[in-house]
Write an enzyme that holds these catalytic residues in place. Structure first.
Site, short mmCIF file in Angstrom:
data_model
loop_
_atom_site.label_atom_id
_atom_site.label_comp_id
_atom_site.label_asym_id
_atom_site.label_seq_id
_atom_site.Cartn_x
_atom_site.Cartn_y
_atom_site.Cartn_z
N CYS A 278 3.12 -0.97 -12.53
CA CYS A 278 3.39 0.20 -13.39
C CYS A 278 4.50 -0.18 -14.37
CB CYS A 278 3.74 1.43 -12.57
SG CYS A 278 5.18 1.23 -11.53
N ASP B 106 -1.00 -4.19 -5.57
CA ASP B 106 -0.29 -3.26 -6.46
C ASP B 106 1.19 -3.59 -6.27
OD1 ASP B 106 0.10 -1.09 -8.19
OD2 ASP B 106 0.32 0.30 -6.52
N LYS C 25 -3.30 4.44 -3.80
CA LYS C 25 -4.48 3.61 -4.08
C LYS C 25 -5.29 3.36 -2.80
CE LYS C 25 -2.52 1.79 -8.29
NZ LYS C 25 -1.07 2.01 -8.32
N GLU D 149 1.77 -2.51 4.42
CA GLU D 149 3.02 -2.27 3.71
C GLU D 149 4.12 -3.02 4.45
OE1 GLU D 149 4.36 -0.88 0.91
OE2 GLU D 149 6.25 -1.51 1.81
N ALA E 274 0.76 -1.25 0.00
CA ALA E 274 0.00 0.00 0.00
C ALA E 274 0.79 1.30 0.00
CB ALA E 274 -0.97 0.01 1.18
N ALA E 275 2.07 1.30 0.42
CA ALA E 275 2.78 2.58 0.55
C ALA E 275 3.16 3.14 -0.83
CB ALA E 275 4.04 2.40 1.39
N PRO E 276 3.12 4.46 -1.00
CA PRO E 276 2.83 5.49 0.01
C PRO E 276 1.35 5.78 0.25
CG PRO E 276 3.45 6.51 -2.07
CD PRO E 276 3.59 5.04 -2.28
N GLY E 277 0.44 5.13 -0.48
CA GLY E 277 -0.96 5.29 -0.12
C GLY E 277 -1.86 5.86 -1.19
N1 SAM Z 1 -0.02 0.99 -3.93
C1 SAM Z 1 0.96 2.02 -3.70
C2 SAM Z 1 0.38 3.36 -4.06
O1 SAM Z 1 -0.54 3.43 -4.86
O2 SAM Z 1 0.82 4.38 -3.49
C3 SAM Z 1 2.26 1.74 -4.42
C4 SAM Z 1 2.82 0.38 -4.09
S1 SAM Z 1 4.41 0.04 -4.76
C5 SAM Z 1 4.07 -0.20 -6.42
C6 SAM Z 1 4.70 -1.58 -4.19
C7 SAM Z 1 4.94 -1.73 -2.70
O3 SAM Z 1 5.14 -3.11 -2.42
C8 SAM Z 1 6.16 -1.00 -2.18
O4 SAM Z 1 5.80 -0.09 -1.19
C9 SAM Z 1 7.05 -2.10 -1.62
O5 SAM Z 1 7.71 -1.75 -0.41
C10 SAM Z 1 6.08 -3.24 -1.37
N2 SAM Z 1 6.74 -4.57 -1.42
C11 SAM Z 1 8.02 -4.87 -1.76
N3 SAM Z 1 8.23 -6.19 -1.68
C12 SAM Z 1 7.09 -6.75 -1.27
C13 SAM Z 1 6.69 -8.08 -0.99
N4 SAM Z 1 7.53 -9.10 -1.15
N5 SAM Z 1 5.44 -8.29 -0.58
C14 SAM Z 1 4.58 -7.26 -0.44
N6 SAM Z 1 4.90 -5.98 -0.71
C15 SAM Z 1 6.13 -5.73 -1.11
#
Ligand code: SAM
Length: 430
Positions: free
Chosen positions: A231, A178, A115, A133, A110-113
Protein backbone atom coordinates in the site's frame (compact mmCIF):
# COMPACT_ATOMS: atom_id res chain seq x y z
CA UNK A 1 -2.01 17.54 6.20
CA UNK A 2 1.67 17.89 7.03
CA UNK A 3 3.34 15.54 4.52
CA UNK A 4 7.15 15.08 4.67
CA UNK A 5 8.92 17.33 2.16
CA UNK A 6 11.19 14.50 0.98
CA UNK A 7 8.08 12.41 0.22
CA UNK A 8 6.49 15.28 -1.73
CA UNK A 9 9.72 15.82 -3.71
CA UNK A 10 9.87 12.14 -4.63
CA UNK A 11 6.22 12.12 -5.69
CA UNK A 12 6.65 15.31 -7.76
CA UNK A 13 9.55 13.73 -9.62
CA UNK A 14 7.65 10.47 -10.14
CA UNK A 15 4.30 11.92 -11.21
CA UNK A 16 5.40 15.03 -13.14
CA UNK A 17 2.35 16.82 -14.55
CA UNK A 18 0.03 14.59 -12.51
CA UNK A 19 1.56 15.68 -9.20
CA UNK A 20 -0.95 18.56 -8.56
CA UNK A 21 -3.87 16.14 -8.92
CA UNK A 22 -2.16 13.71 -6.53
CA UNK A 23 -1.53 16.49 -4.00
CA UNK A 24 -5.11 17.75 -4.28
CA UNK A 25 -6.38 14.27 -3.36
CA UNK A 26 -5.07 14.87 0.20
CA UNK A 27 -7.72 17.56 0.66
CA UNK A 28 -10.48 14.95 0.41
CA UNK A 29 -11.41 12.47 3.14
CA UNK A 30 -10.37 8.82 2.90
CA UNK A 31 -12.58 6.44 0.96
CA UNK A 32 -14.12 3.59 2.91
CA UNK A 33 -15.30 0.24 1.65
CA UNK A 34 -17.20 -2.89 2.59
CA UNK A 35 -16.98 -6.34 1.04
CA UNK A 36 -20.06 -8.53 1.35
CA UNK A 37 -19.15 -12.02 2.56
CA UNK A 38 -20.49 -14.18 -0.24
CA UNK A 39 -19.82 -17.27 1.90
CA UNK A 40 -22.82 -16.13 3.98
CA UNK A 41 -25.08 -13.90 1.88
CA UNK A 42 -25.43 -12.68 -1.71
CA UNK A 43 -24.57 -9.02 -2.43
CA UNK A 44 -28.16 -8.44 -3.64
CA UNK A 45 -29.67 -9.83 -0.43
CA UNK A 46 -27.25 -7.83 1.72
CA UNK A 47 -28.06 -4.65 -0.23
CA UNK A 48 -31.78 -5.25 0.52
CA UNK A 49 -31.12 -5.57 4.28
CA UNK A 50 -28.23 -3.16 4.83
CA UNK A 51 -29.12 -0.82 7.74
CA UNK A 52 -26.87 1.93 6.33
CA UNK A 53 -26.53 3.28 2.78
CA UNK A 54 -24.29 1.42 0.33
CA UNK A 55 -22.60 3.43 -2.40
CA UNK A 56 -21.41 2.30 -5.81
CA UNK A 57 -19.59 -0.97 -6.39
CA UNK A 58 -15.80 -0.83 -6.10
CA UNK A 59 -13.99 -1.67 -9.35
CA UNK A 60 -17.12 -3.24 -10.82
CA UNK A 61 -17.11 -6.05 -8.21
CA UNK A 62 -20.72 -6.81 -7.21
CA UNK A 63 -19.68 -7.77 -3.63
CA UNK A 64 -17.60 -4.63 -2.94
CA UNK A 65 -19.19 -1.29 -2.05
CA UNK A 66 -18.14 2.20 -1.10
CA UNK A 67 -19.66 3.28 2.20
CA UNK A 68 -19.99 6.64 3.97
CA UNK A 69 -19.00 7.85 7.40
CA UNK A 70 -21.00 5.27 9.39
CA UNK A 71 -19.14 2.99 11.75
CA UNK A 72 -20.68 -0.42 10.91
CA UNK A 73 -18.12 -2.40 12.96
CA UNK A 74 -20.54 -2.72 15.90
CA UNK A 75 -23.56 -3.77 13.84
CA UNK A 76 -24.99 -7.28 14.50
CA UNK A 77 -24.54 -8.08 10.79
CA UNK A 78 -20.81 -7.41 11.23
CA UNK A 79 -20.71 -9.86 14.17
CA UNK A 80 -22.55 -12.34 11.96
CA UNK A 81 -19.69 -12.05 9.44
CA UNK A 82 -21.91 -10.73 6.65
CA UNK A 83 -19.22 -8.21 5.61
CA UNK A 84 -15.61 -7.16 6.02
CA UNK A 85 -14.65 -3.48 6.19
CA UNK A 86 -11.83 -2.99 3.70
CA UNK A 87 -10.16 -0.01 2.12
CA UNK A 88 -11.40 0.04 -1.51
CA UNK A 89 -8.05 -0.09 -3.33
CA UNK A 90 -6.96 -3.05 -1.15
CA UNK A 91 -9.78 -5.03 -2.80
CA UNK A 92 -7.74 -5.10 -6.03
CA UNK A 93 -5.45 -7.96 -4.93
CA UNK A 94 -8.39 -10.28 -4.23
CA UNK A 95 -10.02 -9.48 -7.55
CA UNK A 96 -6.71 -10.10 -9.42
CA UNK A 97 -6.74 -13.62 -7.98
CA UNK A 98 -10.06 -14.38 -9.71
CA UNK A 99 -9.71 -17.00 -12.42
CA UNK A 100 -6.42 -18.37 -11.05
CA UNK A 101 -6.02 -21.96 -9.88
CA UNK A 102 -6.68 -21.84 -6.11
CA UNK A 103 -6.58 -25.43 -4.89
CA UNK A 104 -3.73 -24.62 -2.50
CA UNK A 105 -3.33 -21.01 -1.45
CA UNK A 106 -0.95 -19.29 0.96
CA UNK A 107 -1.46 -15.76 2.27
CA UNK A 108 2.02 -15.15 3.65
CA UNK A 109 1.54 -11.76 5.41
CA UNK A 110 -2.09 -12.11 6.31
CA UNK A 111 -3.14 -10.09 9.41
CA UNK A 112 -5.67 -8.68 10.02
CA UNK A 113 -7.22 -10.78 7.24
CA UNK A 114 -8.73 -8.50 4.60
CA UNK A 115 -7.13 -10.32 1.71
CA UNK A 116 -7.32 -13.76 3.35
CA UNK A 117 -11.09 -13.50 3.70
CA UNK A 118 -11.37 -12.07 0.18
CA UNK A 119 -9.43 -15.09 -1.18
CA UNK A 120 -11.61 -17.40 0.92
CA UNK A 121 -14.71 -15.96 -0.75
CA UNK A 122 -13.20 -16.57 -4.19
CA UNK A 123 -12.38 -20.16 -3.16
CA UNK A 124 -16.01 -20.70 -2.02
CA UNK A 125 -15.08 -23.47 0.41
CA UNK A 126 -13.01 -25.44 -2.14
CA UNK A 127 -9.31 -26.22 -1.69
CA UNK A 128 -7.10 -25.27 1.22
CA UNK A 129 -6.08 -21.80 2.36
CA UNK A 130 -3.16 -21.24 4.73
CA UNK A 131 -3.19 -17.80 6.34
CA UNK A 132 0.13 -16.93 7.94
CA UNK A 133 1.10 -13.98 10.10
CA UNK A 134 4.58 -13.81 11.62
CA UNK A 135 3.48 -11.56 14.49
CA UNK A 136 1.60 -13.81 16.92
CA UNK A 137 -0.55 -11.06 18.48
CA UNK A 138 -1.68 -10.00 15.00
CA UNK A 139 -2.21 -13.66 14.03
CA UNK A 140 -4.82 -13.88 16.81
CA UNK A 141 -6.79 -11.00 15.24
CA UNK A 142 -6.47 -12.71 11.86
CA UNK A 143 -7.81 -15.91 13.38
CA UNK A 144 -10.82 -14.09 14.87
CA UNK A 145 -11.65 -12.55 11.50
CA UNK A 146 -11.39 -15.93 9.76
CA UNK A 147 -13.77 -17.31 12.39
CA UNK A 148 -16.25 -14.40 12.14
CA UNK A 149 -16.37 -14.75 8.36
CA UNK A 150 -17.14 -18.49 8.70
CA UNK A 151 -14.21 -19.70 6.59
CA UNK A 152 -14.06 -23.50 6.92
CA UNK A 153 -11.15 -24.40 4.62
CA UNK A 154 -8.42 -22.33 6.28
CA UNK A 155 -5.61 -22.94 8.73
CA UNK A 156 -4.19 -19.89 10.53
CA UNK A 157 -0.52 -20.20 11.40
CA UNK A 158 2.24 -17.99 12.73
CA UNK A 159 5.70 -18.61 11.27
CA UNK A 160 8.47 -16.78 9.49
CA UNK A 161 8.49 -16.94 5.68
CA UNK A 162 11.77 -18.93 5.96
CA UNK A 163 10.15 -21.60 8.17
CA UNK A 164 7.23 -22.02 5.78
CA UNK A 165 9.47 -22.06 2.70
CA UNK A 166 11.50 -24.93 4.19
CA UNK A 167 8.25 -26.82 4.82
CA UNK A 168 6.45 -26.14 1.51
CA UNK A 169 8.84 -26.16 -1.47
CA UNK A 170 6.92 -25.71 -4.77
CA UNK A 171 3.60 -26.39 -3.08
CA UNK A 172 1.05 -23.59 -3.53
CA UNK A 173 -0.91 -22.74 -6.69
CA UNK A 174 -1.08 -19.17 -5.40
CA UNK A 175 1.05 -17.32 -2.87
CA UNK A 176 -0.03 -13.83 -1.86
CA UNK A 177 2.70 -11.65 -0.35
CA UNK A 178 1.01 -8.47 0.87
CA UNK A 179 4.26 -7.24 2.30
CA UNK A 180 4.89 -4.79 5.14
CA UNK A 181 5.72 -1.49 3.45
CA UNK A 182 6.36 2.19 4.07
CA UNK A 183 2.59 2.78 3.91
CA UNK A 184 2.51 5.89 1.74
CA UNK A 185 -1.04 4.98 0.80
CA UNK A 186 -2.10 5.14 4.48
CA UNK A 187 -1.43 8.85 5.08
CA UNK A 188 -5.04 10.02 4.59
CA UNK A 189 -6.47 7.16 6.61
CA UNK A 190 -3.96 7.04 9.46
CA UNK A 191 -2.14 10.29 10.11
CA UNK A 192 0.15 8.42 12.55
CA UNK A 193 1.79 6.82 9.50
CA UNK A 194 3.12 10.23 8.37
CA UNK A 195 5.83 10.83 11.01
CA UNK A 196 7.00 7.22 10.54
CA UNK A 197 7.85 7.87 6.90
CA UNK A 198 11.47 8.45 5.84
CA UNK A 199 13.55 7.65 2.77
CA UNK A 200 15.63 5.35 5.01
CA UNK A 201 12.51 3.44 5.99
CA UNK A 202 11.56 3.02 2.31
CA UNK A 203 15.00 1.49 1.72
CA UNK A 204 14.66 -0.77 4.79
CA UNK A 205 11.22 -1.95 3.65
CA UNK A 206 12.58 -2.72 0.18
CA UNK A 207 15.28 -4.99 1.64
CA UNK A 208 12.72 -6.81 3.79
CA UNK A 209 10.34 -7.18 0.83
CA UNK A 210 13.10 -8.76 -1.32
CA UNK A 211 13.73 -11.31 1.42
CA UNK A 212 9.99 -12.08 1.76
CA UNK A 213 9.61 -12.42 -2.01
CA UNK A 214 12.57 -14.80 -2.26
CA UNK A 215 10.97 -17.08 0.34
CA UNK A 216 7.54 -16.74 -1.29
CA UNK A 217 9.03 -17.73 -4.67
CA UNK A 218 10.25 -21.06 -3.25
CA UNK A 219 6.71 -22.04 -2.26
CA UNK A 220 5.01 -21.42 -5.62
CA UNK A 221 4.18 -24.68 -7.43
CA UNK A 222 4.92 -25.44 -11.04
CA UNK A 223 2.81 -23.07 -13.22
CA UNK A 224 1.54 -21.37 -10.06
CA UNK A 225 1.23 -17.66 -9.30
CA UNK A 226 2.81 -15.19 -6.92
CA UNK A 227 0.78 -12.08 -6.16
CA UNK A 228 2.79 -9.28 -4.62
CA UNK A 229 1.14 -6.19 -3.16
CA UNK A 230 1.89 -3.11 -1.07
CA UNK A 231 0.00 0.00 0.00
CA UNK A 232 2.82 2.34 -0.94
CA UNK A 233 3.90 4.32 -4.01
CA UNK A 234 7.72 4.07 -3.72
CA UNK A 235 9.20 2.38 -6.81
CA UNK A 236 11.87 0.72 -4.65
CA UNK A 237 9.04 -1.24 -3.01
CA UNK A 238 6.86 -1.62 -6.11
CA UNK A 239 7.96 -1.63 -9.77
CA UNK A 240 11.70 -1.80 -9.06
CA UNK A 241 11.12 -4.52 -6.49
CA UNK A 242 9.40 -6.61 -9.17
CA UNK A 243 12.11 -5.82 -11.73
CA UNK A 244 14.85 -6.96 -9.33
CA UNK A 245 12.85 -10.05 -8.38
CA UNK A 246 12.54 -11.09 -12.03
CA UNK A 247 16.32 -10.72 -12.44
CA UNK A 248 16.92 -12.98 -9.45
CA UNK A 249 14.14 -15.41 -10.45
CA UNK A 250 14.13 -16.07 -14.21
CA UNK A 251 11.72 -18.95 -13.51
CA UNK A 252 9.00 -16.26 -13.09
CA UNK A 253 7.41 -13.92 -15.61
CA UNK A 254 5.18 -10.88 -15.10
CA UNK A 255 1.50 -11.39 -15.91
CA UNK A 256 0.03 -8.08 -14.80
CA UNK A 257 0.90 -5.03 -12.73
CA UNK A 258 -1.55 -2.45 -11.32
CA UNK A 259 -0.74 0.76 -9.52
CA UNK A 260 -3.59 2.73 -7.99
CA UNK A 261 -3.09 6.30 -6.82
CA UNK A 262 -5.67 8.32 -4.88
CA UNK A 263 -5.99 10.69 -7.85
CA UNK A 264 -6.59 7.84 -10.35
CA UNK A 265 -8.83 5.59 -8.23
CA UNK A 266 -11.39 6.23 -5.46
CA UNK A 267 -9.22 4.69 -2.76
CA UNK A 268 -6.05 5.27 -0.78
CA UNK A 269 -3.70 3.63 -3.27
CA UNK A 270 -2.23 0.16 -3.81
CA UNK A 271 0.29 -1.71 -5.90
CA UNK A 272 -0.21 -5.28 -7.15
CA UNK A 273 1.95 -7.45 -9.38
CA UNK A 274 0.93 -10.92 -10.55
CA UNK A 275 3.82 -13.23 -11.49
CA UNK A 276 3.76 -16.73 -12.90
CA UNK A 277 6.24 -19.53 -12.30
CA UNK A 278 7.22 -21.72 -15.21
CA UNK A 279 6.65 -25.46 -15.20
CA UNK A 280 8.69 -27.53 -12.74
CA UNK A 281 8.37 -30.30 -10.18
CA UNK A 282 5.84 -30.39 -7.36
CA UNK A 283 7.77 -31.60 -4.34
CA UNK A 284 5.78 -31.52 -1.11
CA UNK A 285 3.02 -34.07 -0.60
CA UNK A 286 2.71 -34.55 3.17
CA UNK A 287 -0.81 -34.28 4.58
CA UNK A 288 -1.88 -33.14 8.02
CA UNK A 289 -1.54 -36.08 10.46
CA UNK A 290 -5.10 -36.40 11.71
CA UNK A 291 -5.52 -37.75 15.26
CA UNK A 292 -8.54 -39.97 15.79
CA UNK A 293 -10.48 -40.51 19.03
CA UNK A 294 -13.41 -42.87 18.66
CA UNK A 295 -15.20 -41.91 21.89
CA UNK A 296 -14.92 -38.17 21.21
CA UNK A 297 -16.16 -38.70 17.67
CA UNK A 298 -19.14 -40.68 18.90
CA UNK A 299 -20.05 -37.84 21.28
CA UNK A 300 -19.71 -35.28 18.50
CA UNK A 301 -21.82 -37.34 16.07
CA UNK A 302 -24.62 -37.54 18.67
CA UNK A 303 -24.52 -33.74 19.04
CA UNK A 304 -24.37 -33.31 15.25
CA UNK A 305 -27.43 -35.49 14.68
CA UNK A 306 -29.49 -33.40 17.07
CA UNK A 307 -28.11 -29.97 16.13
CA UNK A 308 -27.67 -30.04 12.34
CA UNK A 309 -29.96 -30.78 9.44
CA UNK A 310 -27.28 -32.96 7.78
CA UNK A 311 -23.86 -34.33 8.76
CA UNK A 312 -20.84 -32.08 8.20
CA UNK A 313 -18.23 -33.10 5.65
CA UNK A 314 -14.51 -33.22 6.45
CA UNK A 315 -12.21 -35.23 8.67
CA UNK A 316 -12.45 -35.11 12.46
CA UNK A 317 -9.25 -34.37 14.36
CA UNK A 318 -9.12 -34.56 18.17
CA UNK A 319 -6.31 -33.09 20.24
CA UNK A 320 -5.05 -34.80 23.40
CA UNK A 321 -6.96 -32.20 25.50
CA UNK A 322 -10.26 -33.10 23.76
CA UNK A 323 -10.58 -30.10 21.40
CA UNK A 324 -12.05 -31.23 18.09
CA UNK A 325 -11.62 -29.82 14.59
CA UNK A 326 -13.12 -30.45 11.18
CA UNK A 327 -10.18 -30.56 8.79
CA UNK A 328 -10.83 -29.90 5.10
CA UNK A 329 -9.62 -32.46 2.56
CA UNK A 330 -6.07 -31.84 1.37
CA UNK A 331 -4.85 -29.94 4.48
CA UNK A 332 -1.04 -30.22 4.46
CA UNK A 333 1.21 -31.09 7.38
CA UNK A 334 1.77 -27.78 9.21
CA UNK A 335 4.34 -28.88 11.77
CA UNK A 336 6.98 -26.25 12.44
CA UNK A 337 4.49 -23.36 12.45
CA UNK A 338 2.47 -22.22 15.49
CA UNK A 339 -1.04 -23.29 14.65
CA UNK A 340 -3.86 -20.92 15.73
CA UNK A 341 -6.76 -22.32 13.73
CA UNK A 342 -7.22 -25.57 11.81
CA UNK A 343 -10.30 -25.74 9.60
CA UNK A 344 -13.22 -25.26 12.00
CA UNK A 345 -12.97 -25.79 15.75
CA UNK A 346 -16.05 -27.89 16.50
CA UNK A 347 -15.83 -27.93 20.28
CA UNK A 348 -14.35 -30.01 23.06
CA UNK A 349 -14.97 -33.44 24.52
CA UNK A 350 -14.24 -33.70 28.25
CA UNK A 351 -14.38 -37.49 28.45
CA UNK A 352 -18.16 -37.45 28.96
CA UNK A 353 -19.86 -34.77 26.90
CA UNK A 354 -19.20 -32.73 23.79
CA UNK A 355 -19.42 -28.93 24.19
CA UNK A 356 -19.67 -26.97 20.91
CA UNK A 357 -17.38 -24.03 20.07
CA UNK A 358 -18.26 -20.54 18.82
CA UNK A 359 -16.47 -21.26 15.50
CA UNK A 360 -18.91 -24.11 14.80
CA UNK A 361 -21.82 -21.67 14.96
CA UNK A 362 -20.05 -19.12 12.75
CA UNK A 363 -19.08 -21.61 10.03
CA UNK A 364 -21.99 -24.07 10.04
CA UNK A 365 -24.75 -22.53 12.17
CA UNK A 366 -26.74 -21.70 9.05
CA UNK A 367 -27.30 -25.46 8.60
CA UNK A 368 -28.51 -25.98 12.17
CA UNK A 369 -32.03 -27.15 12.81
CA UNK A 370 -31.78 -25.62 16.29
CA UNK A 371 -31.73 -21.94 15.29
CA UNK A 372 -32.99 -19.18 17.53
CA UNK A 373 -33.81 -16.13 15.42
CA UNK A 374 -33.53 -12.68 17.06
CA UNK A 375 -34.44 -9.21 15.88
CA UNK A 376 -31.55 -6.77 15.39
CA UNK A 377 -32.31 -5.14 18.77
CA UNK A 378 -32.49 -8.47 20.60
CA UNK A 379 -29.25 -9.49 18.88
CA UNK A 380 -27.53 -6.40 20.32
CA UNK A 381 -28.56 -7.52 23.83
CA UNK A 382 -27.18 -10.98 23.16
CA UNK A 383 -23.95 -9.46 21.81
CA UNK A 384 -23.62 -7.53 25.11
CA UNK A 385 -23.54 -10.88 26.88
CA UNK A 386 -27.13 -10.94 28.19
CA UNK A 387 -29.16 -14.12 28.72
CA UNK A 388 -32.48 -14.30 26.87
CA UNK A 389 -35.95 -15.39 27.94
CA UNK A 390 -37.31 -17.47 25.06
CA UNK A 391 -39.76 -20.24 24.49
CA UNK A 392 -37.26 -22.65 22.92
CA UNK A 393 -36.65 -26.39 23.46
CA UNK A 394 -33.89 -27.19 25.98
CA UNK A 395 -30.36 -27.66 24.65
CA UNK A 396 -27.83 -25.90 22.46
CA UNK A 397 -28.94 -23.46 19.77
CA UNK A 398 -27.34 -21.31 17.07
CA UNK A 399 -28.36 -17.79 18.10
CA UNK A 400 -28.99 -15.71 14.98
CA UNK A 401 -29.66 -12.14 13.98
CA UNK A 402 -32.61 -12.94 11.72
CA UNK A 403 -31.24 -16.14 10.11
CA UNK A 404 -27.50 -15.35 10.43
CA UNK A 405 -25.65 -17.01 13.35
CA UNK A 406 -23.81 -14.76 15.81
CA UNK A 407 -23.01 -17.33 18.50
CA UNK A 408 -24.21 -20.19 20.67
CA UNK A 409 -26.76 -20.29 23.43
CA UNK A 410 -27.94 -23.07 25.71
CA UNK A 411 -31.58 -23.12 26.63
CA UNK A 412 -32.79 -24.46 29.99
CA UNK A 413 -36.43 -23.99 30.98
CA UNK A 414 -37.02 -20.90 28.84
CA UNK A 415 -33.70 -19.13 29.66
CA UNK A 416 -31.06 -19.05 26.93
CA UNK A 417 -27.64 -18.85 28.55
CA UNK A 418 -25.17 -16.73 26.59
CA UNK A 419 -22.08 -18.61 25.30
CA UNK A 420 -20.57 -15.77 23.29
CA UNK A 421 -16.82 -15.65 24.11
CA UNK A 422 -16.20 -12.70 26.45
CA UNK A 423 -13.57 -11.11 24.19
CA UNK A 424 -16.06 -10.92 21.31
CA UNK A 425 -18.86 -9.10 23.13
CA UNK A 426 -20.05 -5.59 22.44
CA UNK A 427 -18.49 -3.23 24.91
CA UNK A 428 -20.21 -0.35 26.70
CA UNK A 429 -21.16 2.51 24.40
CA UNK A 430 -21.19 0.37 21.22
N1 SAM B 1 -2.77 -8.81 4.05
C1 SAM B 1 -3.25 -8.09 5.21
C2 SAM B 1 -4.68 -7.69 5.00
O1 SAM B 1 -5.12 -7.58 3.86
O2 SAM B 1 -5.42 -7.53 5.99
C3 SAM B 1 -2.36 -6.91 5.54
C4 SAM B 1 -0.92 -7.30 5.71
S1 SAM B 1 0.15 -6.01 6.27
C5 SAM B 1 0.29 -5.03 4.87
C6 SAM B 1 1.69 -6.83 6.33
C7 SAM B 1 1.85 -7.87 7.41
O3 SAM B 1 3.15 -8.44 7.30
C8 SAM B 1 1.73 -7.34 8.83
O4 SAM B 1 0.70 -7.99 9.51
C9 SAM B 1 3.09 -7.63 9.45
O5 SAM B 1 3.01 -8.06 10.81
C10 SAM B 1 3.64 -8.75 8.59
N2 SAM B 1 5.13 -8.78 8.59
C11 SAM B 1 5.99 -7.91 9.15
N3 SAM B 1 7.26 -8.30 8.93
C12 SAM B 1 7.21 -9.44 8.23
C13 SAM B 1 8.20 -10.32 7.72
N4 SAM B 1 9.49 -10.07 7.87
N5 SAM B 1 7.78 -11.40 7.05
C14 SAM B 1 6.47 -11.64 6.88
N6 SAM B 1 5.50 -10.83 7.34
C15 SAM B 1 5.86 -9.75 8.00
Amino acid sequence: MNLPQAFLDRMRERLGENFPAFLASYEGSPHRGLRVNTLKISPEEFARRAPFPLGENVGGDAACFYIGEEKPGADPYHFAGLYYLQEPSAMTAGSMANGLNKRRVLDLCAAPGGKTTHLAQAMAGEGVLIANEVNYARAKILSQNVERMGVANCAVVSASPETLAARFPSYFDLVLADAPCSGEGMFRKEENAIPEWSAENVARCAVRQSAILDEAAKMVASSGHLLYSTCTFAEEEDEWQVEEFLKRHPEFSLVEMRKLYPHTFRGEGHFCALLRKQKGEMLCKKFFPVRKNTQAERAFRAFEEDFFRAPLTGTLHTLADGRMYLVPAGMPDLSGASLLRLGVELGAWDGKIFKPAHALAMAFGKNANRKLSLSRDEAKNFLRGEALQKDFPDGWCAVCVEEFPIGLGKCVGGTVKNHLPKGLRLVKGQ
